[in-house]
Design an enzyme around this catalytic site. Structure first.
Site, PDB file in Angstrom:
ATOM      1  N   SER A 291      -1.864  27.002  -5.482  1.00 44.43           N
ATOM      2  CA  SER A 291      -1.563  28.402  -5.787  1.00 44.43           C
ATOM      3  C   SER A 291      -2.121  28.840  -7.135  1.00 44.43           C
ATOM      4  CB  SER A 291      -0.048  28.635  -5.783  1.00 44.43           C
ATOM      5  OG  SER A 291       0.506  28.217  -4.570  1.00 44.43           O
TER       6      SER A 291
ATOM      7  N   HIS B 213      15.210  13.091  11.535  1.00 44.44           N
ATOM      8  CA  HIS B 213      14.025  13.148  12.406  1.00 44.44           C
ATOM      9  C   HIS B 213      13.162  11.887  12.264  1.00 44.44           C
ATOM     10  CE1 HIS B 213      11.868  15.626   9.039  1.00 44.44           C
ATOM     11  NE2 HIS B 213      11.596  14.354   8.884  1.00 44.44           N
ATOM     12  N   HIS B 214      13.482  11.066  11.261  1.00 46.76           N
ATOM     13  CA  HIS B 214      12.780   9.785  11.141  1.00 46.76           C
ATOM     14  C   HIS B 214      13.438   8.702  11.980  1.00 46.76           C
ATOM     15  CE1 HIS B 214      10.128  11.066   7.861  1.00 46.76           C
ATOM     16  NE2 HIS B 214      11.138  11.814   7.482  1.00 46.76           N
TER      17      HIS B 214
ATOM     18  N   HIS C  25      13.230  12.196   3.074  1.00 46.06           N
ATOM     19  CA  HIS C  25      12.610  13.463   3.436  1.00 46.06           C
ATOM     20  C   HIS C  25      12.440  14.397   2.242  1.00 46.06           C
ATOM     21  CE1 HIS C  25      10.620  16.271   5.936  1.00 46.06           C
ATOM     22  NE2 HIS C  25      11.223  17.159   5.185  1.00 46.06           N
TER      23      HIS C  25
ATOM     24  N   ARG D  53       2.228   1.049  15.017  1.00 47.80           N
ATOM     25  CA  ARG D  53       1.803   0.861  13.631  1.00 47.80           C
ATOM     26  C   ARG D  53       2.292  -0.490  13.121  1.00 47.80           C
ATOM     27  NH1 ARG D  53       6.071   4.836  10.293  1.00 47.80           N
ATOM     28  NH2 ARG D  53       4.979   4.060   8.461  1.00 47.80           N
TER      29      ARG D  53
ATOM     30  N   ASP E 257       5.358  21.335 -27.060  1.00 48.13           N
ATOM     31  CA  ASP E 257       5.375  19.988 -26.481  1.00 48.13           C
ATOM     32  C   ASP E 257       6.491  19.956 -25.445  1.00 48.13           C
ATOM     33  OD1 ASP E 257       5.374  17.090 -26.037  1.00 48.13           O
ATOM     34  OD2 ASP E 257       4.262  16.968 -27.906  1.00 48.13           O
TER      35      ASP E 257
ATOM     36  N   TRP F  47       7.272  -0.012   3.664  1.00 50.95           N
ATOM     37  CA  TRP F  47       7.592   0.714   2.413  1.00 50.95           C
ATOM     38  C   TRP F  47       8.999   1.303   2.474  1.00 50.95           C
ATOM     39  CZ3 TRP F  47       8.576   5.912   1.032  1.00 50.95           C
ATOM     40  CH2 TRP F  47       8.529   6.835   2.083  1.00 50.95           C
TER      41      TRP F  47
ATOM     42  N   SER G 221      12.525   6.138 -14.513  1.00 51.66           N
ATOM     43  CA  SER G 221      11.434   6.910 -15.103  1.00 51.66           C
ATOM     44  C   SER G 221      11.382   8.324 -14.517  1.00 51.66           C
ATOM     45  CB  SER G 221      10.122   6.167 -14.855  1.00 51.66           C
ATOM     46  OG  SER G 221       9.031   7.011 -15.070  1.00 51.66           O
ATOM     47  N   SER G 222      11.557   8.431 -13.187  1.00 49.69           N
ATOM     48  CA  SER G 222      11.509   9.757 -12.558  1.00 49.69           C
ATOM     49  C   SER G 222      12.629  10.655 -13.061  1.00 49.69           C
ATOM     50  CB  SER G 222      11.652   9.646 -11.043  1.00 49.69           C
ATOM     51  OG  SER G 222      10.559   9.001 -10.500  1.00 49.69           O
TER      52      SER G 222
ATOM     53  N   TYR H  71       8.771  16.134   0.086  1.00 45.88           N
ATOM     54  CA  TYR H  71       8.557  17.433  -0.562  1.00 45.88           C
ATOM     55  C   TYR H  71       8.329  17.287  -2.050  1.00 45.88           C
ATOM     56  CZ  TYR H  71       8.992  19.746   3.767  1.00 45.88           C
ATOM     57  OH  TYR H  71       8.723  20.144   5.031  1.00 45.88           O
TER      58      TYR H  71
ATOM     59  N   HIS I 147       0.846  -1.203   0.000  1.00 45.42           N
ATOM     60  CA  HIS I 147       0.000   0.000   0.000  1.00 45.42           C
ATOM     61  C   HIS I 147       0.881   1.253   0.000  1.00 45.42           C
ATOM     62  CE1 HIS I 147      -2.882   3.074   1.249  1.00 45.42           C
ATOM     63  NE2 HIS I 147      -2.092   3.347   2.287  1.00 45.42           N
TER      64      HIS I 147
ATOM     65  N   GLU J 157      11.951  13.429  -0.602  1.00 41.81           N
ATOM     66  CA  GLU J 157      10.856  12.782  -1.329  1.00 41.81           C
ATOM     67  C   GLU J 157       9.488  13.287  -0.859  1.00 41.81           C
ATOM     68  OE1 GLU J 157      10.391  10.799  -3.835  1.00 41.81           O
ATOM     69  OE2 GLU J 157       8.360  10.044  -3.477  1.00 41.81           O
TER      70      GLU J 157
ATOM     71  N   THR K  35       7.192  26.899   5.176  1.00 48.49           N
ATOM     72  CA  THR K  35       5.926  26.201   4.889  1.00 48.49           C
ATOM     73  C   THR K  35       4.757  26.998   5.455  1.00 48.49           C
ATOM     74  OG1 THR K  35       7.202  24.170   5.187  1.00 48.49           O
ATOM     75  CG2 THR K  35       4.836  23.946   4.956  1.00 48.49           C
TER      76      THR K  35
ATOM     77  N   LYS L 140       3.697  29.980   3.412  1.00 47.95           N
ATOM     78  CA  LYS L 140       2.832  29.660   2.280  1.00 47.95           C
ATOM     79  C   LYS L 140       1.372  29.630   2.711  1.00 47.95           C
ATOM     80  CE  LYS L 140       5.889  27.032  -0.619  1.00 47.95           C
ATOM     81  NZ  LYS L 140       5.452  27.593  -1.889  1.00 47.95           N
TER      82      LYS L 140
HETATM   83  C1  HEM Z   1       5.885  21.059   8.704  1.00 48.77           C
HETATM   84  C2  HEM Z   1       6.439  20.134   8.022  1.00 48.77           C
HETATM   85  C3  HEM Z   1       6.735  18.724   8.532  1.00 48.77           C
HETATM   86  C4  HEM Z   1       7.360  18.313   9.663  1.00 48.77           C
HETATM   87  C5  HEM Z   1       7.928  19.190  10.767  1.00 48.77           C
HETATM   88  C6  HEM Z   1       7.409  16.856   9.625  1.00 48.77           C
HETATM   89  C7  HEM Z   1       7.992  16.048  10.587  1.00 48.77           C
HETATM   90  C8  HEM Z   1       7.989  14.671  10.577  1.00 48.77           C
HETATM   91  C9  HEM Z   1       8.653  13.825  11.541  1.00 48.77           C
HETATM   92  C10 HEM Z   1       9.469  14.331  12.722  1.00 48.77           C
HETATM   93  C11 HEM Z   1       8.418  12.525  11.192  1.00 48.77           C
HETATM   94  C12 HEM Z   1       8.946  11.272  11.880  1.00 48.77           C
HETATM   95  C13 HEM Z   1       7.983  10.744  12.856  1.00 48.77           C
HETATM   96  C14 HEM Z   1       8.368   9.394  13.338  1.00 48.77           C
HETATM   97  O1  HEM Z   1       8.561   8.451  12.526  1.00 48.77           O
HETATM   98  O2  HEM Z   1       8.478   9.234  14.549  1.00 48.77           O
HETATM   99  C15 HEM Z   1       7.606  12.548  10.011  1.00 48.77           C
HETATM  100  C16 HEM Z   1       7.157  11.419   9.352  1.00 48.77           C
HETATM  101  C17 HEM Z   1       6.596  11.448   8.095  1.00 48.77           C
HETATM  102  N1  HEM Z   1       6.248  12.560   7.367  1.00 48.77           N
HETATM  103 FE1  HEM Z   1       6.424  14.482   7.995  1.00 48.77          FE
HETATM  104  N2  HEM Z   1       6.789  16.422   8.493  1.00 48.77           N
HETATM  105  C18 HEM Z   1       6.370  17.528   7.793  1.00 48.77           C
HETATM  106  C19 HEM Z   1       5.727  17.541   6.582  1.00 48.77           C
HETATM  107  C20 HEM Z   1       5.487  16.424   5.818  1.00 48.77           C
HETATM  108  C21 HEM Z   1       4.983  16.440   4.470  1.00 48.77           C
HETATM  109  C22 HEM Z   1       4.654  17.695   3.684  1.00 48.77           C
HETATM  110  C23 HEM Z   1       4.896  15.147   4.069  1.00 48.77           C
HETATM  111  C24 HEM Z   1       4.440  14.558   2.761  1.00 48.77           C
HETATM  112  C25 HEM Z   1       3.787  15.132   1.843  1.00 48.77           C
HETATM  113  C26 HEM Z   1       5.319  14.315   5.176  1.00 48.77           C
HETATM  114  C27 HEM Z   1       5.341  12.935   5.130  1.00 48.77           C
HETATM  115  C28 HEM Z   1       5.793  12.140   6.151  1.00 48.77           C
HETATM  116  C29 HEM Z   1       5.809  10.696   6.085  1.00 48.77           C
HETATM  117  C30 HEM Z   1       5.369   9.833   4.894  1.00 48.77           C
HETATM  118  C31 HEM Z   1       6.301  10.256   7.320  1.00 48.77           C
HETATM  119  C32 HEM Z   1       6.419   8.826   7.804  1.00 48.77           C
HETATM  120  C33 HEM Z   1       7.433   8.016   7.158  1.00 48.77           C
HETATM  121  C34 HEM Z   1       7.416   6.627   7.726  1.00 48.77           C
HETATM  122  O3  HEM Z   1       7.986   6.407   8.802  1.00 48.77           O
HETATM  123  O4  HEM Z   1       6.826   5.745   7.098  1.00 48.77           O
HETATM  124  N3  HEM Z   1       5.653  15.117   6.221  1.00 48.77           N
HETATM  125  N4  HEM Z   1       7.363  13.867   9.649  1.00 48.77           N
HETATM  126 CU   LIG Z   2      10.788  13.818   7.123  1.00 54.01          CU
END
Ligand code: HEM
Ligand SMILES: [Cu+2]
Lengths: 526, 64
Positions: A269, A303-304, A254, A451, A107, A143, A170-171, A258, A78, A256, A329, A332
């Protein structure tokens, strides 16, 4: 989506194959844009079904619907398919359709590479789905593909790695094409700082892709050699380090996120000024903020990984940098609100989804900030709080922006207005059910539910039942969207060239549906 | 637009404000005609490096 227009306008001399060969051999940016969109739509149904399997199992504590092994395959596929097979291809579809139309180019710069870049995707999508039918079933390591699990599994793990390689190729091709098109093929007078914001966000996204996709490719290649050729990059027993994978993965991962969200900022916008009938507030700030988000996105990755163990100084560094990236951010969000301020707003479906984006994406931004605090994250990491966070930014963020963009440009693509009444129904069902699904996950996470488990303790039962009901409601509401799109392709009220009263930009100067070839002589932008 | 006369200092200020995400309109219009893309990109990367150093400095202060 443009195929009705094709035959009517196909008067330019050279013969074109018909039927399936037309789509296999096409080099037309509108055809390829439509292919990307249909691919994303089909993969969305597949990955969405997987989400419903997950939520069906989690409706009640205990094991009722699927085996735990299969449950893990569902969460893994998923996530992989939604990120690489739905959101990214959908943005590539928008890029193909809209960038040439918005900058006045005939084009894309490399039409044949464009064709190849697209047709790699179904191959990768096929491989990912194929894994489910391999001995041992699909990949089940999440994933993020972390070792040691991703080194230990069977053949389906190799197929997954191969699929990621193909998707990456592809990307990269798509990005090179987009950058070259934007830098070299703008109509006379279309200076960089006159480009529509969607074009700007994609330009910056394309650079992010070129910088990070090779890193991901390197990481999965190391997995591949660890699996098959006796290297020990990530194997501690052989002197390797599994945590190194996490660093490499998130150095890609990370930026990614964005990549997934910057084009969404672009679409929103475009839409908000149209329906607020005011120019975008702070256009230049938006460009600048996008550029700095892109640069800063490279220095926050750990931070992950706050819980895997790192020096306190490193934890502090990544905590501070993560919190600071929220500043551009936030700017915006203020700009979108200021654009709406005192505008003469109307609330057609694209605008409704765009406003929902602004509100709900902000919730996701705030929960991101909560996760960014190291001591807090040590509690909530790998709980449903994180799941809630990234679904707010990805579903009510990226996906809602995609839906908003489809409603916004569908009349230009098909020549017909979509059914506004059904569109509003789709909006309200989506926005309500999305919140029913994901808001309770904050509570579950704070209460400690981890999770990626098929079962859970009894005290989590109520919120899980609520989330599952919401998920099924959300899933089935999307069928309305599919029906609406098909209906608009088949017929409906004729769209005018401008489509929306407040719409500005080159794409609204060509007829609806946009003819097969547009801007063969470049327009002049004042 | 034949000549770009933006100084390094001007590029630095443009980049600083972009980290914050805001830029005064009159200043932005000056930037748009006076700064070259190369100036902005080089200054952007240099400022990112500086930003990292400042954060490390703050971390050092906090941790000691
Ligand atoms: C204000 C902006 C953001 C902050 C401060 C932020 C911060 C964080 C942090 C600290 C984590 C880790 C949490 C953990 O695993 O314990 C996280 C996870 C995640 N964030 Fe964000 N994030 C932000 C914006 C975004 C945006 C814009 C996206 C995607 C469009 C995003 C997608 C994700 C995803 C997919 C994960 C989980 C990844 C995983 O462990 O599977 N985040 N974020
Ligand atoms: Cu991140």
């Amino acid at each position: 989506m443009a195929h009705d227009a094709t035959h009517a306008h196909d008067d330019h001399g050279h013969a074109q194959p018909s039927g399936i060969m037309r789509w296999l051999t096409t080099t037309n940016h509108k055809d390829i844009g439509s292919l990307y969109m249909w691919f994303a739509g089909i993969m969305f149904l597949i990955a969405g079904t997987m989400a419903l399997v997950i939520r069906a199992e989690l409706f009640q504590p205990g094991l009722q619907v699927v085996d735990p092994e299969f449950f893990n395959q569902m969460t893994t596929l998923h996530g992989l398919i939604m990120v690489f097979g739905v959101i990214m291809p959908a943005w590539a579809g928008f890029a193909n359709w809209q960038i040439p139309l918005m900058i006045g180019a005939p084009d894309m710069a490399f039409p044949r590479m464009n064709n190849w870049g697209f047709w790699l995707l179904p191959v990768a999508g096929f491989l990912l789905v194929l894994t489910l039918f391999m001995p041992g079933g699909g990949p089940a390591g999440g994933w993020t593909m972390y070792p040691p699990l991703f080194i230990q599994g069977g053949i389906s793990y190799d197929l997954t790695i191969f699929a990621v390689h193909i998707l990456g190729a592809s990307s990269i091709m798509g990005s090179i094409n987009i950058i070259t098109t934007i830098l070299n093929m703008r109509a006379p007078g279309m200076t960089m700082m006159k480009m529509p914001l969607f074009v700007w966000t994609w330009l910056i996204t394309a650079y992010l892709l070129i910088a990070t996709v090779p890193v991901l490719a390197g990481a999965v290649t190391m997995l591949l050699t660890d699996r098959n050729f006796d290297t020990h990059f990530f194997n501690a027993a052989g002197g390797g380090d599994p945590v190194m994978f996490q660093h490499i993965f998130w150095f890609f991962g990370h930026p990614e996120v964005y990549i997934l969200i910057l084009p969404a900022f672009g679409v929103v916008s475009q839409i908000i000024p149209t329906f607020a009938r005011k120019p975008l507030f702070g256009y230049a700030s938006m460009v600048y903020a996008t550029a700095s988000i892109a640069i800063l996105s490279f220095i926050v990755w750990a931070h992950h990984m706050f819980t895997v163990g790192m020096p306190a100084t490193a934890q502090l560094f990544f905590m501070y940098s993560t919190m600071l990236i929220a500043v551009p951010t936030g700017v915006k969000v203020f700009n979108w609100v200021a654009t709406m301020w005192k505008g003469s707003m109307t609330f057609e479906t694209p605008m409704l989804f765009a406003i929902a984006f602004v509100c709900l994406f902000t919730i996701g931004g705030f929960s991101g900030l909560v996760c960014a605090m190291t001591p807090v994250d040590i509690q909530i990491h790998d709980t449903y709080y994180v799941v809630a966070h990234f679904h707010y930014v990805l579903v009510s963020g990226a996906l809602f922006a995609i839906i908003a963009g489809v409603y916004y440009w569908l009349p230009k693509w098909t020549g017909h207005m979509y059914d506004e009444r059904l569109g509003k129904l789709h909006f309200w069902l989506s926005v309500i059910s999305m919140n029913i699904t994901f808001f309770p996950m904050h509570f579950l996470g704070l209460a400690g539910m981890p999770r990626r488990y098929a079962d859970y303790a009894l005290q989590f039962a109520e919120f899980n039942a609520i989330a599952s009901v919401g998920a099924f409601l959300f899933g089935f509401s999307q069928l309305i969207f599919l029906y609406l799109i098909i209906k608009a392709i088949k017929g409906g009220q004729k769209a005018t060239d401008q489509v929306w009263e407040g719409a500005e930009g080159l794409e609204w100067t060509v007829p609806s549906p946009a003819p097969y070839h547009t801007f063969e002589t470049a327009p002049v932008v004042k | 637009m034949a000549e770009h006369r933006g100084s390094l200092w001007q590029a630095a200020r443009a980049v600083f404000w972009s980290f914050f995400g805001v830029r005064k309109k009159s200043h932005y219009e000056q930037d748009a005609v006076q700064l070259t893309p190369v100036q902005v990109i080089v200054m952007g990367l240099a400022s990112a490096a500086l930003f990292v150093l400042i954060l490390l400095g703050i971390v050092w202060l906090v941790a000691n």
